[in-house]
Design an enzyme around this catalytic site. Sequence first.
Site, short mmCIF file in Angstrom:
data_model
loop_
_atom_site.label_atom_id
_atom_site.label_comp_id
_atom_site.label_asym_id
_atom_site.label_seq_id
_atom_site.Cartn_x
_atom_site.Cartn_y
_atom_site.Cartn_z
N HIS A 123 0.87 -1.19 0.00
CA HIS A 123 0.00 0.00 0.00
C HIS A 123 0.91 1.24 0.00
O HIS A 123 2.02 1.20 0.54
CB HIS A 123 -0.83 -0.05 1.28
CG HIS A 123 -1.88 0.98 1.43
ND1 HIS A 123 -1.62 2.28 1.83
CD2 HIS A 123 -3.22 0.92 1.25
CE1 HIS A 123 -2.76 2.96 1.90
NE2 HIS A 123 -3.75 2.15 1.54
N ASP A 200 3.29 -4.18 8.15
CA ASP A 200 2.06 -3.39 8.02
C ASP A 200 0.91 -4.36 8.25
O ASP A 200 0.61 -5.21 7.41
CB ASP A 200 2.04 -2.79 6.61
CG ASP A 200 0.68 -2.20 6.24
OD1 ASP A 200 -0.27 -2.33 7.03
OD2 ASP A 200 0.58 -1.61 5.15
N GLN A 203 -4.33 -5.00 7.15
CA GLN A 203 -5.29 -5.99 6.64
C GLN A 203 -5.17 -7.33 7.34
O GLN A 203 -5.88 -8.28 6.99
CB GLN A 203 -5.11 -6.20 5.12
CG GLN A 203 -5.32 -4.96 4.28
CD GLN A 203 -6.77 -4.44 4.30
OE1 GLN A 203 -7.69 -5.10 4.76
NE2 GLN A 203 -6.96 -3.23 3.81
N LYS A 226 -10.40 -0.42 10.69
CA LYS A 226 -10.55 -1.64 9.88
C LYS A 226 -10.90 -2.84 10.76
O LYS A 226 -10.96 -3.97 10.29
CB LYS A 226 -9.27 -1.92 9.09
CG LYS A 226 -8.99 -0.86 8.00
CD LYS A 226 -7.79 -1.23 7.20
CE LYS A 226 -7.23 -0.08 6.39
NZ LYS A 226 -8.05 0.29 5.25
N CYS A 366 -4.70 2.53 -3.58
CA CYS A 366 -3.46 3.06 -3.00
C CYS A 366 -2.30 2.09 -3.22
O CYS A 366 -1.49 1.85 -2.31
CB CYS A 366 -3.61 3.35 -1.51
SG CYS A 366 -4.86 4.57 -1.16
C1 LIG Z 1 -2.23 -2.86 3.57
C2 LIG Z 1 -2.62 -1.48 4.03
N1 LIG Z 1 -1.71 -0.71 4.63
C3 LIG Z 1 -2.00 0.52 5.06
C4 LIG Z 1 -3.26 1.05 4.91
C5 LIG Z 1 -3.53 2.43 5.40
O1 LIG Z 1 -4.48 2.40 6.43
P1 LIG Z 1 -5.04 3.76 7.01
O2 LIG Z 1 -5.66 4.50 5.86
O3 LIG Z 1 -6.04 3.32 8.03
O4 LIG Z 1 -3.89 4.50 7.58
C6 LIG Z 1 -4.24 0.30 4.29
C7 LIG Z 1 -5.58 0.86 4.05
O5 LIG Z 1 -6.35 0.42 3.25
C8 LIG Z 1 -3.91 -1.01 3.84
O6 LIG Z 1 -4.82 -1.79 3.24
#
Ligand SMILES: Cc1ncc(COP(=O)(O)O)c(C=O)c1O
Length: 412
Positions: A123, A200, A203, A226, A366
């Site tokens: 992401h 990270d 998910q 999430k 993203c």
């Molecule tokens: C794999 C992953 N990392 C990071 C993020 C970023 O999360 P946030 O927008 O809650 O900071 C997301 C959001 O969809 C994600 O799917």
Amino acid sequence: MDKGLNNSRKDFPILDQQVNGEPLVYLDNAATTQKPNQVLKTIVSYYQNDNANVHRGVHTLAERATDHYEAARDKVAEFINAANRKSIVYTRSTTESLNWVASSFGNLVVNEGDEIVISQLEHHSNIVPWQQVAQKQHATLKYIDLTTDGELDMDSARRQITDKTKIVAIAQAANVMGVVNPIKELAQIAHQHGAYMIADGAQAAPHMKIDVQDLDVDFYAFSGHKMLAPTGIGVLYGKQDLLEMMPPVQFGGEMIDFVHHQDASWTELPWKFEAGTPNISGAIALGSAIDYLTKLGMDNIHAYEHELVAYTLPKLLAVDGVTVYGPHDPNKHTGVLAFNMAGLHPHDVATGLDMEGVAVRAGHHCAQPLMEYLNVTATARASFYFYNTQADADKFIQAVTAVKEFFADGIS
Ligand SMILES: Cc1ncc(COP(=O)(O)O)c(C=O)c1O
């Protein structure tokens, strides 16, 4: 399965509504999840009974607010099996957590000529902060490739991670490819080369049991929204010794030990990182979300979602003209199904599905470098959670077929 895992659907009144004259089927859980009554009640109760600022008052409400805020931290620590509550820093989100690790820890340990290793499926929030560190420190950003199935290519990982690597930063579960990456193995490889492992967990933490000590990650990031909590609350886990050496990112009230006219010293972990009035109700609500998830059982959630995917994936693959990204074996695929339909723009697919009451995401998710890697501009994406049902899956497949027929008729 018709009422969600353990009849949980009843706790989510938002799901009980019509969209465009059809019962809502909410399949955008990778973007954000819905919030159960229990979490909503916690927020209302906090503001009705306990609202005060934390860590600074001696009056009863201030003490109660502080107790709730800190009790939620203990719940987070237990949820991911952190060795110590000092390792749990509240942030705004995964994005903020990763930015803090990159800008503070990254700039501390990465020097000219060093390498940072990420992967093709990340992401943007696990790419751009590392680009910034690489540019600032004159380091190189390297990417682990994917297999033709869309999984992380571990041979490529072993080639990319070398003695020059200082940071390895990888998503535990991918937000487009629907795969779970072998974080424990990656951490071992990283550590063998003297590098730090950052996962990270945006998910992953909502969908499976997480044990940061077993994974042996140095940092782990995830978002409350999430996993049933409100937006604006996230977590950065870090090994205590690393958080100790990491300079604060924000400065001001709450995070100081003593302030002199020309300089200041910092308070202890984890408050060293929590400058200013934090998202108190968000943190308390995250604690409530964790109570809810724990009661359901993370292993049960994982197994239930797997059943839904095993049911849905073959049906989606069977629709003529549909391409599903990531592995086609349901045993390797999470509840995130990114797909395209031949000849249709994913935005048209998502709009068509919305007309049938089915909410999915469309776009680059993203993950533009991944889109480039896959040679597509965008995809549609359906993503499940434990309150989705087999009926939701059936409606989704039926709606995909209806969209296909609608456009075929329109074109002919
Ligand atoms: C794999 C992953 N990392 C990071 C993020 C970023 O999360 P946030 O927008 O809650 O900071 C997301 C959001 O969809 C994600 O799917």
